[in-house]
Design a protein around this motif. Structure first.
Motif, PDB file in Angstrom:
ATOM      1  N   VAL A   1       0.837  -1.213   0.000  1.00  0.00           N
ATOM      2  CA  VAL A   1       0.000   0.000   0.000  1.00  0.00           C
ATOM      3  C   VAL A   1       0.870   1.260   0.000  1.00  0.00           C
ATOM      4  N   THR A   2       2.039   1.180   0.679  1.00  0.00           N
ATOM      5  CA  THR A   2       2.901   2.362   0.738  1.00  0.00           C
ATOM      6  C   THR A   2       3.927   2.388  -0.394  1.00  0.00           C
ATOM      7  N   GLY A   3       3.782   1.459  -1.335  1.00  0.00           N
ATOM      8  CA  GLY A   3       4.602   1.504  -2.559  1.00  0.00           C
ATOM      9  C   GLY A   3       6.032   1.030  -2.356  1.00  0.00           C
ATOM     10  N   GLN A   4       6.285   0.224  -1.301  1.00  0.00           N
ATOM     11  CA  GLN A   4       7.639  -0.299  -1.093  1.00  0.00           C
ATOM     12  C   GLN A   4       7.804  -1.622  -1.832  1.00  0.00           C
ATOM     13  N   GLN A   5       9.077  -1.989  -2.059  1.00  0.00           N
ATOM     14  CA  GLN A   5       9.342  -3.276  -2.721  1.00  0.00           C
ATOM     15  C   GLN A   5       8.873  -4.417  -1.838  1.00  0.00           C
ATOM     16  N   VAL A   6       8.164  -5.355  -2.414  1.00  0.00           N
ATOM     17  CA  VAL A   6       7.524  -6.373  -1.596  1.00  0.00           C
ATOM     18  C   VAL A   6       7.167  -7.582  -2.459  1.00  0.00           C
ATOM     19  N   LEU A   7       6.904  -8.718  -1.805  1.00  0.00           N
ATOM     20  CA  LEU A   7       6.347  -9.869  -2.516  1.00  0.00           C
ATOM     21  C   LEU A   7       4.870  -9.566  -2.791  1.00  0.00           C
ATOM     22  N   VAL A   8       4.539  -9.357  -4.043  1.00  0.00           N
ATOM     23  CA  VAL A   8       3.182  -8.953  -4.436  1.00  0.00           C
ATOM     24  C   VAL A   8       2.304 -10.196  -4.575  1.00  0.00           C
ATOM     25  N   PRO A   9       1.068 -10.189  -4.049  1.00  0.00           N
ATOM     26  CA  PRO A   9       0.190 -11.355  -4.204  1.00  0.00           C
ATOM     27  C   PRO A   9       0.127 -11.835  -5.663  1.00  0.00           C
ATOM     28  N   CYS A  10       0.136 -13.164  -5.820  1.00  0.00           N
ATOM     29  CA  CYS A  10       0.367 -13.756  -7.151  1.00  0.00           C
ATOM     30  C   CYS A  10      -0.706 -13.397  -8.183  1.00  0.00           C
ATOM     31  N   THR A  11      -1.982 -13.483  -7.814  1.00  0.00           N
ATOM     32  CA  THR A  11      -3.030 -13.207  -8.804  1.00  0.00           C
ATOM     33  C   THR A  11      -2.987 -11.742  -9.264  1.00  0.00           C
ATOM     34  N   PRO A  12      -2.924 -10.779  -8.330  1.00  0.00           N
ATOM     35  CA  PRO A  12      -2.798  -9.389  -8.769  1.00  0.00           C
ATOM     36  C   PRO A  12      -1.542  -9.137  -9.608  1.00  0.00           C
ATOM     37  N   LEU A  13      -0.426  -9.778  -9.230  1.00  0.00           N
ATOM     38  CA  LEU A  13       0.805  -9.605 -10.012  1.00  0.00           C
ATOM     39  C   LEU A  13       0.595 -10.122 -11.439  1.00  0.00           C
ATOM     40  N   GLY A  14      -0.040 -11.286 -11.548  1.00  0.00           N
ATOM     41  CA  GLY A  14      -0.314 -11.853 -12.877  1.00  0.00           C
ATOM     42  C   GLY A  14      -1.205 -10.941 -13.701  1.00  0.00           C
ATOM     43  N   CYS A  15      -2.204 -10.357 -13.065  1.00  0.00           N
ATOM     44  CA  CYS A  15      -3.104  -9.427 -13.785  1.00  0.00           C
ATOM     45  C   CYS A  15      -2.324  -8.231 -14.322  1.00  0.00           C
TER      46      CYS A  15
ATOM     47  N   ASP B   1       0.841  -0.177 -23.186  1.00  0.00           N
ATOM     48  CA  ASP B   1       2.200   0.324 -22.934  1.00  0.00           C
ATOM     49  C   ASP B   1       2.247   1.235 -21.715  1.00  0.00           C
ATOM     50  N   ASP B   2       1.303   2.140 -21.642  1.00  0.00           N
ATOM     51  CA  ASP B   2       1.336   3.133 -20.567  1.00  0.00           C
ATOM     52  C   ASP B   2      -0.037   3.171 -19.885  1.00  0.00           C
ATOM     53  N   LEU B   3      -0.050   2.730 -18.639  1.00  0.00           N
ATOM     54  CA  LEU B   3      -1.324   2.683 -17.907  1.00  0.00           C
ATOM     55  C   LEU B   3      -1.692   4.047 -17.318  1.00  0.00           C
ATOM     56  N   SER B   4      -0.747   4.956 -17.349  1.00  0.00           N
ATOM     57  CA  SER B   4      -0.928   6.262 -16.710  1.00  0.00           C
ATOM     58  C   SER B   4      -2.190   6.980 -17.220  1.00  0.00           C
ATOM     59  N   GLY B   5      -3.020   7.389 -16.282  1.00  0.00           N
ATOM     60  CA  GLY B   5      -4.212   8.170 -16.633  1.00  0.00           C
ATOM     61  C   GLY B   5      -5.411   7.340 -17.060  1.00  0.00           C
ATOM     62  N   LYS B   6      -5.219   6.030 -17.181  1.00  0.00           N
ATOM     63  CA  LYS B   6      -6.367   5.182 -17.584  1.00  0.00           C
ATOM     64  C   LYS B   6      -7.336   5.047 -16.405  1.00  0.00           C
ATOM     65  N   HIS B   7      -8.604   4.966 -16.721  1.00  0.00           N
ATOM     66  CA  HIS B   7      -9.601   4.739 -15.672  1.00  0.00           C
ATOM     67  C   HIS B   7      -9.827   3.235 -15.535  1.00  0.00           C
ATOM     68  N   ALA B   8      -9.453   2.704 -14.372  1.00  0.00           N
ATOM     69  CA  ALA B   8      -9.620   1.261 -14.125  1.00  0.00           C
ATOM     70  C   ALA B   8     -10.716   1.045 -13.088  1.00  0.00           C
TER      71      ALA B   8
ATOM     72  N   LEU C   1      -3.116   1.731  -9.025  1.00  0.00           N
ATOM     73  CA  LEU C   1      -2.850   3.091  -8.548  1.00  0.00           C
ATOM     74  C   LEU C   1      -1.361   3.418  -8.675  1.00  0.00           C
ATOM     75  N   GLN C   2      -0.520   2.439  -8.319  1.00  0.00           N
ATOM     76  CA  GLN C   2       0.933   2.657  -8.448  1.00  0.00           C
ATOM     77  C   GLN C   2       1.345   2.876  -9.894  1.00  0.00           C
ATOM     78  N   SER C   3       0.553   2.300 -10.823  1.00  0.00           N
ATOM     79  CA  SER C   3       0.843   2.506 -12.247  1.00  0.00           C
ATOM     80  C   SER C   3       0.127   3.741 -12.777  1.00  0.00           C
ATOM     81  N   HIS C   4      -0.349   4.584 -11.856  1.00  0.00           N
ATOM     82  CA  HIS C   4      -0.942   5.887 -12.193  1.00  0.00           C
ATOM     83  C   HIS C   4      -2.285   5.801 -12.895  1.00  0.00           C
ATOM     84  N   CYS C   5      -3.003   4.702 -12.651  1.00  0.00           N
ATOM     85  CA  CYS C   5      -4.392   4.656 -13.126  1.00  0.00           C
ATOM     86  C   CYS C   5      -5.270   5.447 -12.160  1.00  0.00           C
ATOM     87  N   THR C   6      -6.418   5.863 -12.660  1.00  0.00           N
ATOM     88  CA  THR C   6      -7.468   6.381 -11.779  1.00  0.00           C
ATOM     89  C   THR C   6      -8.338   5.179 -11.458  1.00  0.00           C
TER      90      THR C   6
END
Ligand code: NDP
Length: 286
Positions: A131-145, A154-161, A179-184
């Motif tokens: 949640v605080t954006g630190q390096q971490v073992l990311v849960p597998c299903t979300p990481l796969g998504c 290419d660039d997720l920035s600004g996309k509405h998800a 959110l970390q990839s700058h989506c709304t």
């Protein structure tokens, strides 16, 4: 033309890459990264998941350590096993297959696993880091998504998800990663009103609900990208069939890309578990 995001092919690619990295790791450290998988009870679906995970572990060149415990295992016995695995230097990742039998506490087990061996990324310390954006073992299903999305956009920035579902293991971590990839990011759930309308505004829809074929063509805007996490068993013409939370055939021609079920998020989840085991071993030995 709509792209079918092939989770199986991408998962094969990831596992092959992990296998190469594992070979280099073994040469460097004279140690094989080890993944311990714990299954309690005899739930048939869990047994299939564990079997698939063990098969992939072997394909990735990792050491597989399986513990099959009877359904009547006590909390103390499970705690003792986790403690033993935490202290075992040949074990770099620990996965306890969920759900557990009702008399066992999932949160207690998750918190008992050493955060550095928590390859599922469910430990509260790792959740906080995510949640605080630190390096971490990311849960597998979300990481796969996220890997699948990034392959397609290419660039997720600004996309509405829009993420449908707010579970701790899927919906919430996916929302944080987007959110970390700058989506709304909008998260919707069972109490949300006008879900269809909210989804229609989305560039990306991630469905993690557990409701077969819920998302229909008129829920989506043209050229949306859809990640379908849901795995639901339905009966069709007397046969059992696996379907997602999205009505794949209904939406296919409207969207720009979509993951199938089966063959989408499922194989990627297991591939990311292999990746996380290697990452955990690298952190522990470097
Ligand atoms: P949960 O049951 O923990 O969460 C489901 C979420 O969906 C909840 O937030 C719930 O809302 C919401 N929800 C339920 N019904 C509706 C509805 N009618 N409208 C809107 N929201 C609704 O499930 P998980 O997150 O664990 O899993 C979701 C799906 O993903 C399941 O099908 C599961 O099998 C699958 N899955 C697939 C994986 C894979 O590897 N492909 C891995 C993990 C899960 P509320 O919070 O308000 O109750």
């Amino acid at each position: 033309m709509t792209v079918m995001i092939d989770g199986k092919a991408l998962a094969d690619e990831i596992v092959q890459h992990v296998a190469q990295e594992v070979s280099a790791f073994k040469l460097k450290h004279k140690v094989t990264p080890g993944l311990a998988v714990v299954l309690v009870g005899d739930d048939p679906a869990s047994a299939v998941y564990v079997r698939n995970k063990i098969k992939r572990t072997e394909q990735a060149g990792l050491q597989s350590i399986a513990h099959y415990l009877p359904a009547e295992t006590t909390q103390q016995q499970l705690d003792e096993l986790i403690d033993q695995l935490n202290r075992d230097d040949s074990v770099h990742g620990i996965l306890v297959q969920l759900p557990l039998p009702a008399h066992l506490s999932e949160s207690r087990v998750i918190e008992a696993i050493s955060p550095e061996k928590d390859v599922d990324g469910f430990h509260p310390e790792n959740v906080g880091k995510l949640v605080t954006g630190q390096q971490v073992l990311v849960p597998c299903t979300p990481l796969g998504c996220m890997i699948m999305l990034k392959r397609h956009i290419d660039d997720l920035s600004g996309k509405h998800a829009v993420v449908i579902g707010r579970s701790n293991i899927v919906g919430k971590p996916i929302a944080n990663l987007l959110l970390q990839s700058h989506c709304t990011v909008t998260i919707v759930h069972s109490r949300t009103q006008h879900i269809e309308e909210i989804c229609r505004a989305a560039d990306i829809v991630v469905a993690a609900v557990g409701q077969p074929l819920m998302v229909k063509e008129d829920w989506l805007k043209p050229n949306a990208v859809v990640i379908d996490v849901g795995i639901n068993q339905i009966s069709l013409n007397g046969k059992r069939k696996l379907v997602g939370d999205v009505d794949y055939h209904d939406v296919f021609s409207k969207v720009s890309a979509i993951t199938p079920v089966p063959g989408g998020v499922g194989p990627m989840t297991i591939a990311c578990l292999m990746q996380n085991t290697l990452t955990a071993a690298q952190h522990q030995l470097n």
